[in-house]
Write a protein that holds these residues in place. Structure first.
Motif: not given
Length: 115
Positions: A50-75
């Motif tokens: 009722s108060i709008g749209a809420e962003i919720v998690a779509k995918n969780t990817i587990w990895t040892e890759y240490a360089d991902a940050v907010t704003g990157d893209y992943i497929l």
């Protein structure tokens, strides 16, 4: 790679690193696609209330890759497309670091995407 990651990270995902933004706020683009070993789980999607749209998690990817940050893209999967949006990648919303409890070789990360 830790002994646990060796048997659990058997899928591949593709990461595009953000190159940042200009002084005027324009996106400077993305790195070439980077394949990483991972495991993943599909999640929820956008929830409309009722108060709008809420962003919720779509995918969780587990990895040892240490360089991902907010704003990157992943497929989830492999892509050679230089444009993450064209490839259908999701934006990284949060990255959580977990200790390598057993081997102390490489920490693990949960890369969480949103809708």
């Amino acid at each position: 790679m830790s002994s646990v990651a060796n048997w659990s990270y058997t899928a591949t995902a593709t990461v595009w690193k953000t190159l940042g933004y200009s002084e005027s706020g324009d996106n400077l683009g993305y790195s070439a696609p980077i394949p990483i070993l991972c495991d993943y789980e599909g999640g929820l999607s956008k929830r409309i209330g009722s108060i709008g749209a809420e962003i919720v998690a779509k995918n969780t990817i587990w990895t040892e890759y240490a360089d991902a940050v907010t704003g990157d893209y992943i497929l989830i999967g492999v892509s050679a497309d230089p444009d993450p949006l064209n490839a259908g990648a999701d934006e990284v919303m949060q990255v959580i670091r977990y200790a390598d409890t057993f081997d102390r070789i490489a920490d693990d990360f949960a890369i969480i995407t949103g809708v």
